[in-house]
Design a protein around this motif. Structure first.
Motif, short mmCIF file in Angstrom:
data_model
loop_
_atom_site.label_atom_id
_atom_site.label_comp_id
_atom_site.label_asym_id
_atom_site.label_seq_id
_atom_site.Cartn_x
_atom_site.Cartn_y
_atom_site.Cartn_z
N PHE A 93 0.81 -1.22 0.00
CA PHE A 93 0.00 0.00 0.00
C PHE A 93 0.84 1.27 0.00
O PHE A 93 1.85 1.37 0.70
CB PHE A 93 -0.94 0.02 1.20
N ASP A 94 0.41 2.24 -0.82
CA ASP A 94 0.88 3.62 -0.77
C ASP A 94 -0.37 4.50 -0.74
O ASP A 94 -1.49 4.00 -0.89
CB ASP A 94 1.72 3.97 -2.01
N SER A 95 -0.17 5.82 -0.59
CA SER A 95 -1.34 6.69 -0.55
C SER A 95 -0.96 8.12 -0.93
O SER A 95 0.22 8.47 -1.02
CB SER A 95 -1.98 6.69 0.84
N GLY A 96 -1.99 8.92 -1.16
CA GLY A 96 -1.81 10.33 -1.43
C GLY A 96 -3.16 11.03 -1.39
O GLY A 96 -4.20 10.38 -1.27
N LYS A 97 -3.16 12.36 -1.49
CA LYS A 97 -4.41 13.11 -1.42
C LYS A 97 -4.42 14.18 -2.51
O LYS A 97 -3.37 14.54 -3.06
CB LYS A 97 -4.61 13.75 -0.05
N SER A 98 -5.62 14.69 -2.77
CA SER A 98 -5.80 15.72 -3.78
C SER A 98 -6.77 16.76 -3.24
O SER A 98 -7.70 16.43 -2.51
CB SER A 98 -6.36 15.08 -5.06
N THR A 99 -6.55 18.02 -3.61
CA THR A 99 -7.42 19.12 -3.19
C THR A 99 -8.25 19.60 -4.38
O THR A 99 -8.02 19.19 -5.52
CB THR A 99 -6.60 20.29 -2.64
N HIS A 100 -9.15 20.52 -4.12
CA HIS A 100 -10.01 21.03 -5.19
C HIS A 100 -9.17 21.66 -6.31
O HIS A 100 -9.39 21.39 -7.50
CB HIS A 100 -11.01 22.05 -4.64
N ALA A 101 -8.21 22.49 -5.94
CA ALA A 101 -7.38 23.14 -6.97
C ALA A 101 -6.61 22.10 -7.78
O ALA A 101 -6.49 22.22 -9.02
CB ALA A 101 -6.41 24.11 -6.30
N GLN A 102 -6.08 21.09 -7.11
CA GLN A 102 -5.35 20.04 -7.82
C GLN A 102 -6.27 19.20 -8.70
O GLN A 102 -5.89 18.76 -9.79
CB GLN A 102 -4.63 19.15 -6.80
N ARG A 103 -7.51 19.02 -8.22
CA ARG A 103 -8.53 18.29 -9.00
C ARG A 103 -8.79 19.01 -10.32
O ARG A 103 -8.79 18.40 -11.40
CB ARG A 103 -9.80 18.23 -8.15
N LEU A 104 -9.01 20.32 -10.24
CA LEU A 104 -9.26 21.12 -11.45
C LEU A 104 -8.06 21.05 -12.39
O LEU A 104 -8.21 20.86 -13.61
CB LEU A 104 -9.52 22.59 -11.08
N GLN A 105 -6.88 21.17 -11.82
CA GLN A 105 -5.64 21.16 -12.62
C GLN A 105 -5.48 19.81 -13.33
O GLN A 105 -5.09 19.75 -14.50
CB GLN A 105 -4.46 21.42 -11.70
N THR A 106 -5.80 18.72 -12.64
CA THR A 106 -5.66 17.39 -13.24
C THR A 106 -6.68 17.18 -14.35
O THR A 106 -6.34 16.62 -15.41
CB THR A 106 -5.82 16.30 -12.16
N ILE A 107 -7.92 17.62 -14.13
CA ILE A 107 -8.93 17.52 -15.19
C ILE A 107 -8.47 18.29 -16.43
O ILE A 107 -8.57 17.80 -17.57
CB ILE A 107 -10.29 18.05 -14.68
N GLN A 108 -7.92 19.49 -16.21
CA GLN A 108 -7.42 20.31 -17.33
C GLN A 108 -6.24 19.61 -18.03
O GLN A 108 -6.18 19.55 -19.27
CB GLN A 108 -6.98 21.68 -16.81
N GLN A 109 -5.32 19.09 -17.25
CA GLN A 109 -4.12 18.46 -17.81
C GLN A 109 -4.46 17.22 -18.63
O GLN A 109 -3.96 17.04 -19.75
CB GLN A 109 -3.16 18.07 -16.67
N GLY A 163 -6.76 14.38 -24.45
CA GLY A 163 -8.07 14.51 -25.08
C GLY A 163 -9.15 13.70 -24.38
O GLY A 163 -10.15 13.33 -24.98
N VAL A 164 -8.94 13.40 -23.09
CA VAL A 164 -9.88 12.57 -22.33
C VAL A 164 -10.46 13.41 -21.19
O VAL A 164 -9.72 14.05 -20.44
CB VAL A 164 -9.17 11.31 -21.75
#
Length: 481
Positions: free
Chosen positions: A377-393, A399-400
C-alpha cells in the motif's frame, strides 16, 4: 468455503447466508477463512478465459473460488445475465484506456473504465450482480429482503437501479441531505418504483453509515424486518469487484511474469480492499495506491499509522463528494489481515476503542510497516485546486475528460508511477455526474447520455429526516409491507 467475522464470532457461514445478512452478529465484517490462491497455471487459464470468452466467463471463474453453495450452472447463468453489452454498453465491460502522450513509446497511465453501467459509476459493476444474486436466493428460499443502505452518491443509485422491480426486494437508502451533486440526487429521487424508498438524512455520510450500523447491530429488529445491506460491508459486493482487477491486469500485460500497480480513489475502502483481496489471491500486483480527497483519513493512516475519525464539522464538503467520508467501514477487513487476523485486537480497536476515543494508533506496532512492505500500500491526497488542474491536464494532454474522483486518482497516481510497472487508475464515474466542476475546470459541459436528458426536472420522491435511529426504524417498519 466458510466465512468468519473480523471480531471473532464463533459462527462459520456459507456464502448465501452472509449474502443476505450484511454485518456479522458481533458487528464485525465477513471474510473467507482463507483466501484461495491462484497459481501460475490457473492465472494462465483465467487469461485465456478472458481473451476467448470475455468478462462474464472470467467473473464466473473468480466467483466460483468463493461461492460453492450455488450450483455452478446457476452461477454461470447469473454472471452471463449480469455482464452483457446491453447492460454495460461495451463488449469488454471494463475496457482499458491508455493515456499516452504524443511521441511517447508507451502509455503514461491506463484508465480502467468501470462506469459503463446503468448509473454511470463503478458501483454498477458489483450492484448489478448483487441484484441478480438477491433475487435468485430469495426465490430459492421463498423469502423477502428489505435492503437498508447509506450512500455518499453512487452506491444509492446503483443499488436502486439494480433492485427496482426485483421480486421480494425493497430498498431503503439513506443519503446526506443536500450533499450529493444535482445529477446524483436526480438519479435516485426520480425513481418512483413502489419498492424504492429514498431517505435524506440531515447530516453527513458518516451519520448515514452510523444509522445503517445501528440498525444492523439490532439483531431483533434486523430479523423481524429481514434487513440486509448493499453497502460494501456486504462481502458479495466486494467480491464482485475483485473480478475487474483481474480483467485490468490481463489487458495491461502480455504474460504472467509482468506486474501492474493500481491507483484507487477511495472513501470507504471497499474498492481498494477488493484489490487487496486480488493481491492476496496471487494476482501480480506491485502497489495499491489509495487516493483520497481533502477527507484524508486513509492517507493519514498509511503515512503515520494513526487512524483518526473526523467529526461531522470536520468532514469537508468537496467537489469529489462520493469520497466525503471519514469512517471507512471496509478498512476493518484490511486491518484484520494487517494484524495477523487477531480478532480480539480488532474488537478492541474497532468495536470499542474507535467509538470511545475516535482514533487508534498502530505507529508503534511493528506490524504497521507491513502495510507498505508486505501488502503493497501507498497513498496520497488531492485538493479542489489540484482536482481542477488534473482535469485540465488530462483533457489537454490526452483529449480525455475525467470526473472529479478519477482526477483524484490520476493526480496521486502520477506521484507513484514506476516506469517499469504499468499503472492503472480505476475510473469511478462519468464526468456528467459532477458537471459543475467540469464546467469550472474546462468551461464546457460534459457529454450527457441520451437516457439522462432532463433528469433533474423529473418528479422526485424523498423523505427528509433527522439522524435519529428510532425515527428511521419506525419508517422502515411502516413501509415494509
Amino acid at each position: 468455503m466458510r466465512y468468519l467475522s473480523t471480531r471473532g464470532h464463533a459462527d462459520r457461514k456459507r456464502f448465501c447466508e452472509i449474502l443476505l445478512e450484511g454485518l456479522a452478529p458481533d458487528g464485525g465484517l465477513y471474510l473467507p477463512e482463507s483466501y484461495p490462491r491462484v497459481d501460475a497455471a490457473m492465472l494462465t487459464r483465467f487469461r485465456q478465459v478472458w481473451q476467448s470468452q470475455g468478462y462474464a466467463a472470467l467473473a464466473f471463474e473468480v466467483l466460483s473460488l468463493y461461492i460453492d453453495d450455488i450450483p455452478a450452472e446457476d452461477l454461470k447463468a447469473l454472471c452471463l445475465k449480469t455482464y452483457t453489452e446491453q447492460v454495460f454498453g461495451t463488449p469488454q465491460i471494463v475496457p482499458l484506456k491508455p493515456l499516452q502522450s504524443a511521441g511517447s513509446a508507451k502509455p503514461d497511465l491506463y484508465l480502467e473504465a468501470l462506469s459503463n453501467g446503468p448509473t454511470l459509476a463503478f458501483k454498477d459493476m458489483a450492484m448489478q450482480l448483487l441484484g441478480n444474486l438477491f433475487e435468485y436466493e430469495l426465490t430459492r428460499r421463498g423469502e423477502e429482503l428489505n435492503i437498508f443502505g447509506a450512500t455518499s452518491g453512487d452506491t444509492g443509485s446503483a443499488a436502486e437501479y439494480a433492485m427496482r422491480g426485483k421480486k421480494g426486494v425493497r430498498v431503503f437508502m439513506t443519503s446526506p441531505n443536500g450533499r450529493m451533486s444535482p445529477f446524483q440526487q436526480a438519479q435516485m429521487f426520480s425513481l418512483l418504483d413502489d419498492n424504492i424508498h429514498n431517505i435524506a438524512i440531515e447530516g453527513v455520510f458518516d451519520d448515514c453509515q452510523d444509522l445503517v450500523k445501528s440498525v444492523s447491530n439490532d439483531l431483533n429488529f434486523k430479523r423481524q424486518y429481514k434487513i440486509g445491506t448493499v453497502n460494501s460491508i456486504n462481502w458479495a459486493r466486494l467480491l464482485a469487484q475483485v473480478v475487474y482487477y483481474f480483467a485490468g491486469y490481463f489487458q495491461a500485460t502480455q504474460s504472467n511474469a509482468q506486474m501492474v500497480s493500481f491507483t484507487v480513489p477511495s472513501g470507504n475502502f471497499g474498492n481498494v480492499c477488493a484489490g487487496h483481496v486480488a493481491r492476496m489471491m496471487g494476482l501480480p500486483i506491485d502497489r495499491l495506491v489509495v487516493a483520497t480527497n481533502e477527507n484524508d483519513v486513509l492517507d493519514e493512516f498509511f503515512r503515520t499509522g494513526v487512524y483518526r475519525v473526523r467529526g461531522t464539522a470536520d468532514t469537508h464538503e468537496t467537489s469529489s463528494p462520493s469520497m466525503d467520508i471519514s469512517k471507512a467501514s471496509n478498512f476493518e477487513r484490511f486491518v484484520f489481515d494487517l494484524l495477523d487476523r487477531d480478532a480480539a485486537k480488532i474488537q478492541a480497536i474497532f468495536g470499542e476503542g474507535l467509538s470511545h476515543q475516535g482514533f487508534f494508533d498502530l505507529s508503534a506496532d511493528p506490524r504497521f510497516a507491513k502495510a507498505a512492505t508486505v501488502y503493497g500500500f501507498d497513498s496520497g491526497k488531492s485538493t479542489h485546486a489540484q482536482r481542477l488542474q488534473t482535469i485540465q491536464q488530462v483533457f489537454a494532454q490526452y483529449g480525455v475528460m475525467i470526473d472529479t474522483h478519477t482526477a483524484d486518482g490520476v493526480k496521486v497516481a502520477q506521484e507513484h508511477v514506476n516506469l517499469q510497472v504499468p499503472m492503472i487508475v480505476l475510473e469511478t464515474a462519468l464526468p456528467i455526474k459532477f458537471a459543475a466542476t467540469i464546467v469550472e475546470a474546462l468551461g464546457r459541459e460534459p457529454e450527457r447520455p441520451p437516457q439522462f436528458e432532463g433528469i433533474e426536472q423529473l418528479p422526485k420522491r424523498v423523505k427528509v429526516m433527522p439522524a435519529d435511529v428510532a425515527q428511521l426504524k419506525s419508517y422502515i417498519a411502516q413501509h415494509c409491507h
